[in-house]
Motif scaffolding. Structure first.
Motif, PDB file in Angstrom:
ATOM      1  N   ALA A 125      33.567 -32.937 -17.846  1.00 46.61           N
ATOM      2  CA  ALA A 125      33.630 -33.091 -16.391  1.00 46.61           C
ATOM      3  C   ALA A 125      33.154 -34.475 -15.966  1.00 46.61           C
ATOM      4  N   LYS A 126      32.133 -34.982 -16.634  1.00 44.80           N
ATOM      5  CA  LYS A 126      31.660 -36.335 -16.322  1.00 44.80           C
ATOM      6  C   LYS A 126      32.698 -37.379 -16.705  1.00 44.80           C
ATOM      7  N   TRP A 127      33.363 -37.168 -17.841  1.00 43.93           N
ATOM      8  CA  TRP A 127      34.402 -38.099 -18.272  1.00 43.93           C
ATOM      9  C   TRP A 127      35.563 -38.102 -17.279  1.00 43.93           C
ATOM     10  N   LEU A 128      35.981 -36.924 -16.816  1.00 46.15           N
ATOM     11  CA  LEU A 128      37.070 -36.845 -15.846  1.00 46.15           C
ATOM     12  C   LEU A 128      36.687 -37.482 -14.522  1.00 46.15           C
ATOM     13  N   LYS A 129      35.439 -37.332 -14.124  1.00 41.50           N
ATOM     14  CA  LYS A 129      34.978 -37.968 -12.892  1.00 41.50           C
ATOM     15  C   LYS A 129      35.002 -39.487 -13.037  1.00 41.50           C
ATOM     16  N   LEU A 130      34.602 -39.979 -14.205  1.00 34.70           N
ATOM     17  CA  LEU A 130      34.648 -41.415 -14.456  1.00 34.70           C
ATOM     18  C   LEU A 130      36.078 -41.935 -14.434  1.00 34.70           C
ATOM     19  N   THR A 131      36.984 -41.223 -15.089  1.00 36.24           N
ATOM     20  CA  THR A 131      38.372 -41.679 -15.123  1.00 36.24           C
ATOM     21  C   THR A 131      39.014 -41.625 -13.747  1.00 36.24           C
ATOM     22  N   THR A 148      39.652 -20.109  -4.256  1.00 40.49           N
ATOM     23  CA  THR A 148      39.767 -21.438  -4.846  1.00 40.49           C
ATOM     24  C   THR A 148      38.467 -21.848  -5.527  1.00 40.49           C
ATOM     25  N   GLU A 149      37.385 -21.212  -5.164  1.00 40.74           N
ATOM     26  CA  GLU A 149      36.109 -21.572  -5.777  1.00 40.74           C
ATOM     27  C   GLU A 149      36.047 -21.148  -7.238  1.00 40.74           C
ATOM     28  N   THR A 150      36.643 -20.013  -7.568  1.00 38.72           N
ATOM     29  CA  THR A 150      36.620 -19.599  -8.961  1.00 38.72           C
ATOM     30  C   THR A 150      37.654 -20.361  -9.791  1.00 38.72           C
ATOM     31  N   ALA A 151      38.719 -20.812  -9.160  1.00 39.63           N
ATOM     32  CA  ALA A 151      39.739 -21.540  -9.893  1.00 39.63           C
ATOM     33  C   ALA A 151      39.293 -22.962 -10.222  1.00 39.63           C
ATOM     34  N   HIS A 152      38.467 -23.547  -9.395  1.00 41.96           N
ATOM     35  CA  HIS A 152      38.029 -24.927  -9.589  1.00 41.96           C
ATOM     36  C   HIS A 152      36.515 -24.984  -9.738  1.00 41.96           C
ATOM     37  N   GLN A 153      36.028 -24.385 -10.777  1.00 41.66           N
ATOM     38  CA  GLN A 153      34.596 -24.416 -11.006  1.00 41.66           C
ATOM     39  C   GLN A 153      34.199 -25.788 -11.509  1.00 41.66           C
ATOM     40  N   THR A 154      33.142 -26.292 -10.968  1.00 38.79           N
ATOM     41  CA  THR A 154      32.658 -27.590 -11.423  1.00 38.79           C
ATOM     42  C   THR A 154      31.520 -27.374 -12.397  1.00 38.79           C
ATOM     43  N   THR A 155      31.577 -28.093 -13.472  1.00 38.71           N
ATOM     44  CA  THR A 155      30.518 -28.028 -14.460  1.00 38.71           C
ATOM     45  C   THR A 155      29.952 -29.421 -14.635  1.00 38.71           C
ATOM     46  N   ASN A 156      28.792 -29.485 -15.199  1.00 37.50           N
ATOM     47  CA  ASN A 156      28.149 -30.766 -15.428  1.00 37.50           C
ATOM     48  C   ASN A 156      28.232 -31.166 -16.892  1.00 37.50           C
ATOM     49  N   GLY A 157      29.256 -30.700 -17.573  1.00 30.99           N
ATOM     50  CA  GLY A 157      29.418 -31.014 -18.986  1.00 30.99           C
ATOM     51  C   GLY A 157      29.938 -32.428 -19.183  1.00 30.99           C
ATOM     52  N   THR A 158      30.041 -32.795 -20.431  1.00 29.45           N
ATOM     53  CA  THR A 158      30.505 -34.132 -20.784  1.00 29.45           C
ATOM     54  C   THR A 158      31.943 -34.348 -20.353  1.00 29.45           C
TER      55      THR A 158
END
Length: 115
Positions: free
Chosen positions: A26-32, A14-24
């Motif tokens: 990913a930040k937008w999705l975290k905000l939403t 599951t770690e490779t399927a749900h990689q977290t990135t610090n891109g724009t």
């Protein structure tokens, strides 16, 4: 009788399927995702913002800047898409993404025809 044997040659984690990135994105999705409990508020903000700022924009662009009437179709399509999205029970990501697309589309139209 022949049986089907499923071999597990690939070790999916599951770690490779749900990689977290610090891109724009990913930040937008975290905000939403953080605004999920305020979905109705964002729907109302979207409608008020579009009703006050975006719906008069085609009239101004068409009358003063001789823009094509296609702008009216784009504006009304985005406005009604936002209404349908908010009233149909869509998720917060869909509501905010459509609002952002609407905002950017109207800014681009304004930049193209008014500048």
């Amino acid at each position: 009788m022949a049986t089907i044997k499923i071999s597990s040659q690939h070790n999916w984690t599951t770690e490779t399927a749900h990689q977290t990135t610090n891109g724009t994105w990913a930040k937008w999705l975290k905000l939403t995702d953080g605004q999920a409990e305020r979905k109705t508020l964002w729907f109302m903000v979207s409608l008020i913002f579009q009703g006050v700022l975006f719906l008069p924009l085609p009239a101004v662009l068409i009358y003063y800047f001789n823009a094509p009437t296609l702008i009216l179709a784009v504006t009304l399509s985005l406005f009604f898409a936002n209404i349908i999205t908010g009233m149909s029970g869509s998720g917060i990501r869909t509501i905010l993404n459509l609002f952002a697309v609407s905002f950017l589309a109207h800014l681009i139209m304004l930049a193209i025809f008014a500048l």
